[in-house]
Design a protein around this motif. Structure first.
Motif, short mmCIF file in Angstrom:
data_model
loop_
_atom_site.label_atom_id
_atom_site.label_comp_id
_atom_site.label_asym_id
_atom_site.label_seq_id
_atom_site.Cartn_x
_atom_site.Cartn_y
_atom_site.Cartn_z
N PHE A 187 45.49 -2.21 28.30
CA PHE A 187 45.73 -0.91 28.92
C PHE A 187 46.95 -0.96 29.84
CE2 PHE A 187 41.07 0.29 28.27
CZ PHE A 187 41.37 1.10 27.19
N ASN A 188 47.14 -2.09 30.52
CA ASN A 188 48.29 -2.24 31.40
C ASN A 188 49.60 -2.16 30.60
OD1 ASN A 188 49.76 -2.89 33.83
ND2 ASN A 188 49.96 -4.99 33.03
N PHE A 217 53.92 4.11 28.33
CA PHE A 217 53.93 5.53 28.69
C PHE A 217 54.87 5.77 29.87
CE2 PHE A 217 50.22 5.82 26.03
CZ PHE A 217 50.17 7.14 25.62
N SER A 218 54.86 4.84 30.82
CA SER A 218 55.72 5.00 31.99
C SER A 218 57.19 4.92 31.62
CB SER A 218 55.38 3.92 33.03
OG SER A 218 56.22 4.01 34.15
N SER A 219 57.51 4.09 30.62
CA SER A 219 58.92 3.94 30.23
C SER A 219 59.48 5.21 29.60
CB SER A 219 59.05 2.76 29.24
OG SER A 219 58.36 3.04 28.05
N ARG A 220 58.61 6.02 29.00
CA ARG A 220 59.10 7.29 28.45
C ARG A 220 58.70 8.47 29.34
NH1 ARG A 220 55.28 5.75 24.22
NH2 ARG A 220 53.35 6.96 24.36
N GLN A 221 58.29 8.12 30.58
CA GLN A 221 58.01 9.12 31.62
C GLN A 221 56.93 10.13 31.18
OE1 GLN A 221 61.75 10.90 32.74
NE2 GLN A 221 62.47 9.05 33.79
N VAL A 229 49.82 9.41 32.62
CA VAL A 229 48.50 9.07 32.09
C VAL A 229 47.51 9.11 33.24
CG1 VAL A 229 47.08 7.35 30.92
CG2 VAL A 229 49.48 7.61 30.28
N PHE A 230 46.41 9.82 33.04
CA PHE A 230 45.37 9.93 34.05
C PHE A 230 44.04 9.46 33.46
CE2 PHE A 230 48.52 13.26 34.76
CZ PHE A 230 48.89 13.03 36.07
N TRP A 231 43.19 8.95 34.32
CA TRP A 231 41.88 8.43 33.91
C TRP A 231 40.79 9.30 34.54
CZ3 TRP A 231 41.76 4.02 30.72
CH2 TRP A 231 43.01 3.42 30.52
N ALA A 277 36.86 1.27 36.64
CA ALA A 277 38.03 1.54 37.48
C ALA A 277 38.52 0.27 38.18
CB ALA A 277 37.69 2.62 38.51
N ASP A 278 37.59 -0.52 38.70
CA ASP A 278 37.98 -1.75 39.40
C ASP A 278 38.64 -2.74 38.44
OD1 ASP A 278 36.95 -0.70 41.70
OD2 ASP A 278 35.07 -1.83 41.64
N THR A 279 38.12 -2.85 37.23
CA THR A 279 38.67 -3.82 36.27
C THR A 279 40.09 -3.45 35.86
OG1 THR A 279 36.44 -4.24 35.40
CG2 THR A 279 38.30 -4.92 34.04
N ILE A 280 40.32 -2.16 35.54
CA ILE A 280 41.65 -1.75 35.09
C ILE A 280 42.65 -1.75 36.25
CG2 ILE A 280 42.98 0.09 34.00
CD1 ILE A 280 40.47 0.95 32.55
N SER A 281 42.23 -1.24 37.40
CA SER A 281 43.15 -1.15 38.55
C SER A 281 43.57 -2.53 39.04
CB SER A 281 42.52 -0.35 39.68
OG SER A 281 41.35 -0.99 40.16
N ALA A 282 42.69 -3.52 38.89
CA ALA A 282 43.04 -4.88 39.34
C ALA A 282 44.20 -5.44 38.54
CB ALA A 282 41.81 -5.79 39.21
N ILE A 283 44.37 -4.99 37.28
CA ILE A 283 45.45 -5.47 36.43
C ILE A 283 46.63 -4.51 36.43
CG2 ILE A 283 46.05 -6.23 34.10
CD1 ILE A 283 44.03 -8.01 35.52
N ALA A 284 46.35 -3.21 36.32
CA ALA A 284 47.42 -2.21 36.17
C ALA A 284 48.04 -1.79 37.49
CB ALA A 284 46.88 -0.98 35.43
N GLY A 285 47.34 -1.97 38.59
CA GLY A 285 47.89 -1.61 39.90
C GLY A 285 48.16 -0.12 40.03
N ASP A 286 49.38 0.25 40.45
CA ASP A 286 49.74 1.65 40.70
C ASP A 286 49.83 2.48 39.42
OD1 ASP A 286 49.83 1.07 43.38
OD2 ASP A 286 52.01 0.72 43.41
N LEU A 287 49.95 1.82 38.28
CA LEU A 287 50.01 2.59 37.02
C LEU A 287 48.68 3.24 36.69
CD1 LEU A 287 52.08 0.15 34.74
CD2 LEU A 287 52.87 2.24 35.89
#
Length: 656
Positions: free
Chosen positions: A590-591, A597-601, A604-606, A614-624
């Motif tokens: 997912f990261n 997605f960020s590179s083409r501006q 993405v919202f969850w 949420a904790d699992t994904i945010s720990a890897i993806a951070g601010d994304l």
């Protein structure tokens, strides 16, 4: 026994009544609490169910259990002898296997109806290894008991859930046809020398090749007796299912029921009970009648006991009488088995010879017993772990009296239930009757014709072919027929162990495929209270490492394909309402996706993420990783409005 008596043990413990929740909660804390829990009344009654019903046992229960126990005993004696022959063992081993389970299950069993003993499927699977000698069958019972007991103590009953209904139906049907086919030789009185048997290794086909190759050796006496016995047994079974002898109760009836209802109520009741008993004990009655016929009709009846092949009927022959000695299971063989080799004399060699049967037979035994317990539970919950503990102990202690592997018998359990059994104590009378037979009646059993035993087996197993499940599965989900037919064909034309293994493997592959290819629902929706739209993507299950690449690619493709020109790509909302878990590999995937997605501006919202996801994904993806509470938050200046309105509905799901 009344329901009130059974419910005595389920009432609140008087020692805990009135205690505050705080005190009750802290009772279980620490080592002392663990000891209290293990020694509590609830634990005692769950591990020793006899203590819950024995204090309320009365004369009414004793009479009902006596009737049911004797009826089941009359059923298990001929079946036990027949199943020992199916297993390739001396006939007395079938009776050795028929009493210890009755005694042990009385103490540890949780179902009043189940009877433990030899079954057709257990006999067939044991026969593969009993060819090396009875010691292998006894050791197999002991090792199976240990494994079943361990599974019960470790609460591993969930493993049985990996064997689906189609696989069970395929296995049971193939086993029934294999058993019935193996008895055609005895039914027709064929003589098939061992050195002339077919060795194509095609399962049931080999047996039929032998039958047609040696059909000229058919003995008309055996064939006539066997076919007549089959007809009588099937007719009695059908008679037991009619309503001819039931009271009309002021209803308009016709035919046989109207004829018998002309009798006085008392006479009708007596005849109904007699017919029911004759139909229920049909196996024992037919065997006894044929035994008497064989002993009387042959002028050299006594000699036939020693030379059973040269009589009017092919007889069972001399059966060793007396009770089995109580001794430890054979952990080694020192030249006592002619078919064994030097490598097979120690325990390691014997276990190596048993092979996969050490795993397959306990699995099938658990499956049969737990399934029967659920079928006769009347909707009440079944403690599968306790059933496994009871079954394991039955096999372990049975091995000390030379028993082959045993499990719950559906046919005898049905007889037990129909006979009005009240408690598991009915097994005491069944086991006692088997012991009496071993002690005093074995010399007479030598006159039992083999064709009669073959008829008993065939008429018992032929109704285990579960052809009726095919159409419901076809109408509901056809793909489920694949593991069922694979198991059926593998068991029928190769080996039972390989067949059920093939069915389970295919079923697990299907489960893994669904886990690796979850369904993805793609929709274009309007933001509540705004003309703007967004792309809503909803996975229908959790995302773990086998599925991460598939899900990532689908979401990325949907984000581009459902969008508009590159400068106005739709924002993406991933609805996590069905995602119950995400692992590290999925979070990494997912990261990388969020980076694309960020590179083409493209935002993405969850949505609707639980805390773990949420904790699992945010720990890897951070601010994304951007989590929202509702679709209105796609635009920061929007507020909650009306429900989403669906513009485009396009689903992408896994093909299965």
């Amino acid at each position: 026994m009344s329901e009130a008596k059974y419910e005595k043990c389920e009432k609140d413990d008087p020692l805990t009544t009135g205690l505050t929740p705080h005190v009750l909660t802290n009772r279980g804390a620490g080592p002392a609490g663990c000891v209290q829990k293990c020694c509590s009344k609830k634990t005692l009654t769950s591990r020793l169910p006899i203590v819950s019903w024995l204090p309320a046992y009365d004369l009414e229960c004793a009479v009902s259990d006596l009737i049911a126990g004797v009826t089941v005993g009359l059923t298990v004696i001929p079946q036990g002898i027949a199943y020992a022959i199916v297993a390739g063992l001396p006939p007395q081993y079938g009776l050795y296997s028929a009493f210890m389970g009755c005694f042990l299950y009385c103490v540890f069993g949780s179902s009043k109806d189940i009877t433990i003993g030899p079954t057709a499927i257990m006999a067939l699977m044991t026969g593969v290894h009993a060819q090396y000698g009875p010691d292998y069958a006894v050791l197999l019972a002991f090792l199976s008991g240990l494994i079943i007991l361990a599974c019960g103590l470790l609460q591993l009953g969930f493993l049985i859930d990996f064997i689906s209904v189609p696989v069970i139906a395929g296995f049971t049907s193939a086993a029934a046809l294999t058993i019935a086919s193996s008895q055609v030789k005895s039914l027709l009185g064929l003589t098939i020398p061992s050195d002339e048997k077919s060795h194509l290794h095609l399962g049931v086909v080999d047996g039929w090749i032998d039958v047609f190759t040696h059909i000229k050796t058919c003995r008309w006496q055996d064939a006539a007796l066997g076919l007549i016995c089959c007809v009588i047994l099937l007719c009695l079974r059908a008679l037991n299912k009619t309503n001819w002898f039931k009271p009309a109760n002021k209803e308009h009836v016709q035919g046989c029921q109207a004829f018998w209802n002309k009798l006085p109520p008392t006479g009708l009741k007596i005849i109904s009970k007699v017919v029911w008993f004759v139909c229920t004990a049909r196996n024992a009655i037919v065997v006894i009648l044929c035994l008497i016929l064989a002993a009387v009709i042959d002028p050299a009846g006594i000699i036939c006991k020693d030379d059973p092949e040269n009589c009017v009927f092919t007889l069972t022959g001399e059966i060793e009488s007396g009770l089995p000695s109580f001794q430890s299971p054979p952990f080694s063989i020192f030249g006592s088995n002619e078919t064994s080799t030097e490598d097979d004399t120690d325990l390691q060699g014997m276990i190596s010879q048993l092979g996969s049967a050490i795993i397959i037979i306990p699995l099938i035994a658990i499956l049969e017993s737990v399934a029967i317990a659920k079928a006769f539970a009347g909707g009440k919950p079944v403690d599968a772990s306790q059933e496994m503990i009871a079954l394991g102990l039955c096999n372990i202690f049975g091995a000390f009296v030379q028993s082959m592997p045993t499990t719950g018998s559906f046919s005898r359990t049905a007889v037990n239930s129909a006979s009005g059994v009240k408690t598991p104590l009915g097994g005491i009378y069944t086991g006692g009757l088997v012991i009496l037979c071993l002690a005093f009646l074995m010399p007479f059993c030598a006159f039992i014709p083999k064709a009669t035993l073959a008829a008993v087996i065939i008429t018992a197993v032929v109704f285990s072919v579960e052809y009726e499940v095919v159409m419901p599965i076809w109408k509901s989900k056809r793909i489920d027929l694949l593991p069922g037919f694979a198991c059926f064909l593998g068991c029928l034309f190769y080996e039972l162990e390989m067949g059920i293994g093939l069915g389970v493997v295919i079923q697990v592959i299907m489960l893994l495929y669904h886990a690796a290819r979850p369904g993805i629902e793609v929709q274009i929706k309007k933001v509540p209270g705004s003309p703007k739209t967004y792309l809503c993507i909803t996975p229908n299950q959790g995302v773990v490492f086998p599925s991460v690449s598939y899900v990532r690619n689908l979401i990325s493709k949907a984000g581009v394909r459902q969008g508009q020109p590159q400068d106005t790509l739709l924002p993406v909302v991933i609805n996590c309402s069905h995602i119950y878990q995400v692992d590290y590999t999925a979070a990494k995937g997912f990261n990388a996706m969020l980076g694309d997605f960020s590179s083409r501006q493209q935002e993405v919202f969850w949505l609707s993420c639980n805390k773990s996801v949420a904790d699992t994904i945010s720990a890897i993806a951070g601010d994304l990783f951007v989590q929202i509470d509702g679709p209105h938050q796609v635009l920061e200046d929007q507020r909650d409005g009306e429900e989403d309105r669906l513009i485009v509905d396009c689903q992408e799901t896994s093909p299965v």
